[in-house]
Design an enzyme around this catalytic site. Structure first.
Site, mmCIF file in Angstrom:
data_model
loop_
_atom_site.group_PDB
_atom_site.id
_atom_site.type_symbol
_atom_site.label_atom_id
_atom_site.label_comp_id
_atom_site.label_asym_id
_atom_site.label_seq_id
_atom_site.Cartn_x
_atom_site.Cartn_y
_atom_site.Cartn_z
ATOM 1 N N GLY A 273 0.802 -1.182 -0.104
ATOM 2 C CA GLY A 273 0.073 -0.192 -0.047
ATOM 3 C C GLY A 273 0.751 1.173 0.165
ATOM 4 N N GLU A 315 4.139 -6.658 1.258
ATOM 5 C CA GLU A 315 3.669 -6.813 -0.301
ATOM 6 C C GLU A 315 3.589 -5.784 -1.063
ATOM 7 O OE1 GLU A 315 0.648 -10.367 1.552
ATOM 8 O OE2 GLU A 315 -0.180 -8.495 1.197
ATOM 9 N N PRO A 316 4.617 -5.050 -1.244
ATOM 10 C CA PRO A 316 4.483 -3.682 -2.096
ATOM 11 C C PRO A 316 4.440 -4.231 -3.650
ATOM 12 C CG PRO A 316 6.904 -4.268 -1.610
ATOM 13 C CD PRO A 316 6.083 -5.337 -0.753
ATOM 14 N N GLY A 317 3.419 -3.472 -4.182
ATOM 15 C CA GLY A 317 3.146 -3.438 -5.559
ATOM 16 C C GLY A 317 3.695 -2.170 -6.387
ATOM 17 N N ARG A 362 -7.540 3.964 -14.059
ATOM 18 C CA ARG A 362 -7.621 4.640 -12.807
ATOM 19 C C ARG A 362 -8.158 6.108 -12.700
ATOM 20 N NH1 ARG A 362 -3.243 5.780 -10.231
ATOM 21 N NH2 ARG A 362 -4.029 5.428 -8.392
ATOM 22 N N TYR A 366 -10.965 5.648 -10.037
ATOM 23 C CA TYR A 366 -10.696 6.312 -8.399
ATOM 24 C C TYR A 366 -10.466 7.699 -8.395
ATOM 25 C CZ TYR A 366 -8.641 1.449 -8.264
ATOM 26 O OH TYR A 366 -8.551 0.134 -8.359
ATOM 27 N N CYS A 393 -16.128 6.597 -25.754
ATOM 28 C CA CYS A 393 -17.619 7.335 -25.737
ATOM 29 C C CYS A 393 -17.917 7.409 -24.377
ATOM 30 C CB CYS A 393 -18.422 6.291 -26.443
ATOM 31 S SG CYS A 393 -18.053 6.109 -27.946
#
Ligand SMILES: *Cc1c(COP(=O)(O)O)cnc(C)c1O
Length: 475
Positions: A273, A315-317, A362, A366, A393
């Site tokens: 995160g 768990e870095p992404g 994104r 978001y 569209c």
């Protein structure tokens, strides 16, 4: 030159740039710069050459930058753990950006790999990542996915609900194996970019409530085909708030301590995160800062309870994949839209590019903000407030909501959007029957395909009626 007046339509965080051609190292991959001719180059290859060779839109991956971030993130988390007398296991969260080649880099660089579905697991295994270095997530894993993970000797399956205890135990029993499992806890901590919220239970689908954990862990421990590795928490994504992680560490160490009464708890997984900079105004803490704050909090909580600091897992992404890529687009139509609902009329320049929400969902999903730069040349023009939009569209088909671009930006220019390495390729779609762009890795003056772009034939590949028509026409 007198500085351009801010446009009243611009958000507060967006400053009029002193130099509209500047490439800010804060948001661009490490090997991107402007050449003497003003063209953007990545690791010695110009964007003009990339566009000529591979077309646009194009995901451009600065390979050395990606590798350096993977190694840097791993070593920051490992050294923070070492400083409190323990170790850290670092899993790259593959859902951010996963191809077999990226999975192979991750393995080569000594990171573990997290997958969130059977498909991601297939990619990891195809890339040669050993099962024991893989973690499997998911709030609704199918029996097939669980069985496959057990067959592949996946090191850890993260249990997300009570029913999965039996499911995983029975799959492991059927294969006469002992399966490592973690239990995902809904810690009630949710971190937004700049703040965090702490409740008894966060109102979302993942994990089990803190109060249910002791009974569920006892149940896990009662199965001889399961090995309990520890609890897991992931408090959100694109987080800037250090205190969210500190609060989660506090709640989890307390729970971890309680579980020690019933047996061994070797590890504590604190998820991913970690936030990144998408625009110049962002100020994400460095990974060293995140890691140090978390380590200090874990140590303090363990000392206060008189327990040994467990092994940590992360768990870095995004923080690995996000900053090392940019998307290259070709500029098409341009419109000046006069907005009259303010105190005085203001103009926003709508710059349409040849991609959009199908290659970067994104902003639509978001309300994520991005930056953009004119990539094919320098400009001496004034900065003008622009909105970069796609060709779909939907009026919500926005790539960059607000950015100052040179006022002379024109059809045929190349435009680049930085920090698109995470959750862009992986969230891409064929909406409006657009073909998904290729992924190109650039390193030491050489650009090569990692994933080829889709073709029109790909769009028809699963269309049964079309395939039948073709067959008939051939007869
Ligand atoms: C998505 C996810 C991550 C990675 O999040 P980033 O924000 O990309 O670091 C880690 N762990 C879990 C469980 C996730 O769902």
């Amino acid at each position: 030159m007198a500085k351009t007046k801010p446009n009243p339509l611009a958000p507060e965080w967006l400053d009029v740039p002193d130099d509209v051609n500047a490439i800010n190292g804060k948001i661009w991959p490490g090997n991107v710069s402007r050449s003497a001719t003003g063209e953007l180059t990545v690791a010695g290859v110009t964007v003009g050459d990339l566009a000529a060779q591979f077309g646009t839109p194009l995901y451009v991956l600065d390979e050395d930058d990606f590798r350096a971030r993977a190694v840097g993130v791993r070593s920051a988390l490992e050294s923070a753990a070492k400083s409190i007398g323990t170790e850290a296991k670092v899993y790259y969260a593959g859902k951010a950006f996963l191809t077999t080649e990226i999975a192979s880099w991750i393995h080569e660089l000594g990171l573990n790999l997290d997958v969130a579905s059977g498909g991601e697991l297939a990619v990891a295994l195809a890339a040669g990542v050993p099962g024991e270095r893989i973690g499997l997530h998911g709030n609704n894993k199918s029996l097939f996915e669980i069985g496959r993970a057990v067959s592949a000797n996946v090191g850890a399956i993260v249990i997300d609900s009570e029913i999965e205890i039996e499911r995983i135990a029975s799959a492991a029993g059927a294969q006469d194996k002992v399966q490592g499992v973690r239990l995902r806890v809904n810690s009630g901590v949710h971190a937004y970019t700049h703040e965090f919220l702490a409740t008894a239970r966060e109102d979302q689908k993942f994990g089990v409530a803190i109060n249910d954990v002791p009974a569920l862990v006892a149940k896990i421990r009662s199965h001889r085909h399961l090995k309990f590795l520890g609890i897991h928490s992931h408090i959100g994504s694109q987080i800037f708030a250090l205190d969210g992680f500190v609060e989660a560490a506090k709640r989890l160490v307390e729970l971890h301590t309680e579980l020690l009464a019933g047996g061994d708890v070797p590890e504590l997984n604190l998820g991913g995160g970690f936030g990144i900079n998408y625009k110049a105004a962002d100020d994400a803490p460095s990974l060293n800062t995140f890691a140090a704050h978390i380590a200090v909090a874990v140590k303090r909580e363990c000392d206060a309870r008189g327990i040994v600091v467990p092994k940590l897992a992360f768990e870095p992404g995004r923080v690995i994949a996000g900053p090392s890529s940019f998307t290259l687009y070709n500029v098409g139509t341009i419109k000046e839209v006069v907005v009259t609902d303010g105190a005085e009329p203001a103009v926003r320049k709508y710059v349409s590019v040849d991609g959009g929400m199908s290659d970067n969902a994104r902003p639509a999903l978001y309300e994520a903000d991005y930056a953009a730069s004119l990539a094919s040349r320098n400009s001496a023009a004034e900065p003008a407030l622009a909105r970069v939009v796609g060709k779909h569209c939907e009026s919500g088909d926005i790539v960059v909501r607000s950015e100052y671009l040179p006022a002379d930006i024109a059809s045929g220019d190349l435009l680049a959007v930085p920090a698109t390495g995470a959750y862009c390729y992986s969230l891409s779609s064929n909406y409006n029957m657009l073909t998904r762009p290729p992924v190109v890795a650039v390193r030491a003056g050489v650009a090569r395909l990692v994933v080829r772009g889709e073709t029109e034939a790909d769009l028809f590949a699963r269309d049964v009626f079309y395939q039948e028509l073709q067959q008939k026409n051939r007869m």
